[in-house]
Scaffold this motif. Structure first.
Motif, PDB file in Angstrom:
ATOM      1  N   LEU A 116       0.855  -1.183   0.000  1.00 60.65           N
ATOM      2  CA  LEU A 116       0.000   0.000   0.000  1.00 60.65           C
ATOM      3  C   LEU A 116       0.888   1.229   0.000  1.00 60.65           C
ATOM      4  O   LEU A 116       1.744   1.384   0.886  1.00 60.65           O
ATOM      5  CB  LEU A 116      -0.910   0.018   1.236  1.00 60.65           C
ATOM      6  CG  LEU A 116      -1.876  -1.152   1.408  1.00 60.65           C
ATOM      7  CD1 LEU A 116      -2.756  -0.919   2.633  1.00 60.65           C
ATOM      8  CD2 LEU A 116      -2.729  -1.345   0.167  1.00 60.65           C
ATOM      9  N   VAL A 130      -9.202   3.899  -2.251  1.00 61.14           N
ATOM     10  CA  VAL A 130      -8.157   2.899  -2.501  1.00 61.14           C
ATOM     11  C   VAL A 130      -8.152   2.533  -3.983  1.00 61.14           C
ATOM     12  O   VAL A 130      -9.133   2.001  -4.503  1.00 61.14           O
ATOM     13  CB  VAL A 130      -8.382   1.628  -1.649  1.00 61.14           C
ATOM     14  CG1 VAL A 130      -7.307   0.591  -1.959  1.00 61.14           C
ATOM     15  CG2 VAL A 130      -8.370   1.977  -0.169  1.00 61.14           C
ATOM     16  N   ALA A 132      -6.815   0.315  -7.071  1.00 57.77           N
ATOM     17  CA  ALA A 132      -6.228  -1.016  -7.306  1.00 57.77           C
ATOM     18  C   ALA A 132      -6.830  -1.606  -8.564  1.00 57.77           C
ATOM     19  O   ALA A 132      -7.984  -1.334  -8.905  1.00 57.77           O
ATOM     20  CB  ALA A 132      -6.481  -1.950  -6.124  1.00 57.77           C
ATOM     21  N   ASP A 137      -6.748  -6.279  -5.894  1.00 55.93           N
ATOM     22  CA  ASP A 137      -7.579  -5.525  -4.960  1.00 55.93           C
ATOM     23  C   ASP A 137      -7.695  -6.243  -3.606  1.00 55.93           C
ATOM     24  O   ASP A 137      -7.721  -5.597  -2.542  1.00 55.93           O
ATOM     25  CB  ASP A 137      -8.959  -5.299  -5.569  1.00 55.93           C
ATOM     26  CG  ASP A 137      -9.873  -4.509  -4.649  1.00 55.93           C
ATOM     27  OD1 ASP A 137      -9.713  -3.285  -4.580  1.00 55.93           O
ATOM     28  OD2 ASP A 137     -10.730  -5.131  -3.991  1.00 55.93           O
ATOM     29  N   TYR A 140      -5.496  -5.623  -0.261  1.00 62.14           N
ATOM     30  CA  TYR A 140      -5.677  -4.511   0.677  1.00 62.14           C
ATOM     31  C   TYR A 140      -5.951  -4.999   2.090  1.00 62.14           C
ATOM     32  O   TYR A 140      -5.361  -4.497   3.063  1.00 62.14           O
ATOM     33  CB  TYR A 140      -6.803  -3.595   0.198  1.00 62.14           C
ATOM     34  CG  TYR A 140      -7.105  -2.482   1.184  1.00 62.14           C
ATOM     35  CD1 TYR A 140      -6.310  -1.349   1.235  1.00 62.14           C
ATOM     36  CD2 TYR A 140      -8.168  -2.592   2.095  1.00 62.14           C
ATOM     37  CE1 TYR A 140      -6.557  -0.337   2.157  1.00 62.14           C
ATOM     38  CE2 TYR A 140      -8.419  -1.590   3.017  1.00 62.14           C
ATOM     39  CZ  TYR A 140      -7.616  -0.467   3.046  1.00 62.14           C
ATOM     40  OH  TYR A 140      -7.855   0.521   3.968  1.00 62.14           O
ATOM     41  N   VAL A 144      -3.447  -3.537   5.075  1.00 61.71           N
ATOM     42  CA  VAL A 144      -3.873  -2.278   5.685  1.00 61.71           C
ATOM     43  C   VAL A 144      -3.232  -2.118   7.065  1.00 61.71           C
ATOM     44  O   VAL A 144      -3.337  -2.997   7.926  1.00 61.71           O
ATOM     45  CB  VAL A 144      -5.411  -2.201   5.759  1.00 61.71           C
ATOM     46  CG1 VAL A 144      -6.009  -3.337   6.586  1.00 61.71           C
ATOM     47  CG2 VAL A 144      -5.842  -0.850   6.314  1.00 61.71           C
ATOM     48  N   VAL A 153     -13.936   2.508   3.236  1.00 56.28           N
ATOM     49  CA  VAL A 153     -13.142   2.407   2.006  1.00 56.28           C
ATOM     50  C   VAL A 153     -14.029   2.622   0.788  1.00 56.28           C
ATOM     51  O   VAL A 153     -15.126   2.054   0.689  1.00 56.28           O
ATOM     52  CB  VAL A 153     -12.440   1.032   1.905  1.00 56.28           C
ATOM     53  CG1 VAL A 153     -11.806   0.844   0.529  1.00 56.28           C
ATOM     54  CG2 VAL A 153     -11.383   0.910   2.998  1.00 56.28           C
ATOM     55  N   ARG A 155     -13.596   2.176  -3.309  1.00 56.49           N
ATOM     56  CA  ARG A 155     -12.713   1.591  -4.311  1.00 56.49           C
ATOM     57  C   ARG A 155     -12.612   2.475  -5.548  1.00 56.49           C
ATOM     58  O   ARG A 155     -13.609   3.010  -6.031  1.00 56.49           O
ATOM     59  CB  ARG A 155     -13.207   0.200  -4.736  1.00 56.49           C
ATOM     60  CG  ARG A 155     -13.403  -0.762  -3.574  1.00 56.49           C
ATOM     61  CD  ARG A 155     -12.088  -1.174  -2.958  1.00 56.49           C
ATOM     62  NE  ARG A 155     -12.282  -2.131  -1.878  1.00 56.49           N
ATOM     63  CZ  ARG A 155     -11.308  -2.697  -1.182  1.00 56.49           C
ATOM     64  NH1 ARG A 155     -10.046  -2.384  -1.464  1.00 56.49           N
ATOM     65  NH2 ARG A 155     -11.564  -3.538  -0.215  1.00 56.49           N
ATOM     66  N   THR A 161      -0.946  -1.568 -11.988  1.00 56.63           N
ATOM     67  CA  THR A 161      -0.314  -1.096 -10.762  1.00 56.63           C
ATOM     68  C   THR A 161       0.228   0.323 -10.940  1.00 56.63           C
ATOM     69  O   THR A 161       0.164   1.136 -10.024  1.00 56.63           O
ATOM     70  CB  THR A 161       0.827  -2.042 -10.359  1.00 56.63           C
ATOM     71  OG1 THR A 161       1.716  -2.217 -11.473  1.00 56.63           O
ATOM     72  CG2 THR A 161       0.302  -3.401  -9.937  1.00 56.63           C
ATOM     73  N   VAL A 175      -4.752   5.937  -1.434  1.00 62.70           N
ATOM     74  CA  VAL A 175      -3.852   4.804  -1.252  1.00 62.70           C
ATOM     75  C   VAL A 175      -3.909   3.947  -2.504  1.00 62.70           C
ATOM     76  O   VAL A 175      -4.972   3.792  -3.114  1.00 62.70           O
ATOM     77  CB  VAL A 175      -4.257   3.955  -0.020  1.00 62.70           C
ATOM     78  CG1 VAL A 175      -3.383   2.712   0.104  1.00 62.70           C
ATOM     79  CG2 VAL A 175      -4.174   4.780   1.256  1.00 62.70           C
ATOM     80  N   VAL A 177      -2.844   0.078  -4.146  1.00 60.94           N
ATOM     81  CA  VAL A 177      -2.265  -1.259  -4.099  1.00 60.94           C
ATOM     82  C   VAL A 177      -1.386  -1.354  -5.340  1.00 60.94           C
ATOM     83  O   VAL A 177      -1.890  -1.401  -6.470  1.00 60.94           O
ATOM     84  CB  VAL A 177      -3.340  -2.358  -4.109  1.00 60.94           C
ATOM     85  CG1 VAL A 177      -2.689  -3.738  -4.037  1.00 60.94           C
ATOM     86  CG2 VAL A 177      -4.316  -2.173  -2.958  1.00 60.94           C
TER      87      VAL A 177
END
Length: 227
Positions: A116, A130, A132, A137, A140, A144, A153, A155, A161, A175, A177
């Motif tokens: 992360l 988040v 990703a 995904d 996470y 975390v 959260v 998404r 990436t 954040v 991933v």
């Protein structure tokens, strides 16, 4: 009437020698998911190095595309393309079952570290955005850190990436991933990380005409008479 199963021509992956032969043809190039910094890009550079060591020529050109759907379209249309696809990609089955493609070669290689990443530890109380891609995904939940564990959260879908890291860099997510090369390129910091994992990488190319349409339906010698 008993239905007859169509005869199927068996075919094995062509192997390293066939891959090297294809790589030595005019216009040959490796295509995979981009942009630079994805795990696919890392594996493609590894494949370039192996082919150089085997043949002694310059590295094959490398083309990076935004989605694997585009990679599939390019490989199916152009025999000079060598498409590199991770077996962990959810849509890899489309490459296997495509009438115009053939699996040439496969190899194992570890991904870079994943984790992360953020510009800084996100402040409360806003929902945590988040970014990703679908294939990672789920990481996470295991990555975390305690200060974020109870945050709501939201998404944010990412194509790769690198795209996830760029979304954080631009402020469109809090954040990501992502992997180490993408984190580094985007200037982010790790909140948590884990080692990479071994992935089987698949190399597909356009099949020769004799390997397409492999089913050979056998006519029923005793067709049912109309009534």
């Amino acid at each position: 009437m008993v239905e007859q199963t169509p005869a199927v021509t068996a075919r094995e992956p062509a192997g390293w020698d066939e891959l090297c032969r294809r790589a030595d043809t005019e216009g040959a190039r490796v295509i995979t998911l981009g942009p630079a910094g994805t795990s696919s890009h890392d594996a493609a550079r590894h494949l370039q190095t192996r082919l150089v060591e085997a043949g002694g020529g310059p590295p094959l050109p490398l083309e990076l595309y935004d989605t694997f759907d585009v990679v599939l379209e390019r490989a199916a249309a152009d025999a000079s393309c060598l498409a590199l696809v991770p077996s962990a990609y959810r849509g890899a089955t489309a490459f296997h079952w495509h009438d115009d493609l053939r699996l040439l070669f496969h190899f194992a290689r570890s991904t870079p570290p994943y984790g992360l990443a953020a510009r800084r530890l996100p402040a409360a109380p806003e929902p945590l955005r988040v970014a990703a891609m679908a294939e990672v995904d789920h990481l996470y939940a295991g990555l975390v850190p305690p200060p974020l564990a109870h945050r709501e959260v939201v998404r944010v879908a990412a194509r790769s990436t690198r795209h996830a890291a760029e979304l954080v860099r631009r402020g469109a997510a809090d954040v990501a991933v992502t992997n180490e090369p993408s984190r580094r390129e985007a200037g982010l910091v790790w909140l948590s990380c884990r080692p990479g994992v071994d992935i089987v990488w698949l190399v597909f190319a356009r099949a020769p005409s004799e390997h397409r349409n492999l089913t050979d339906p056998t006519p029923d010698p005793h067709p049912e008479e109309p009534t």
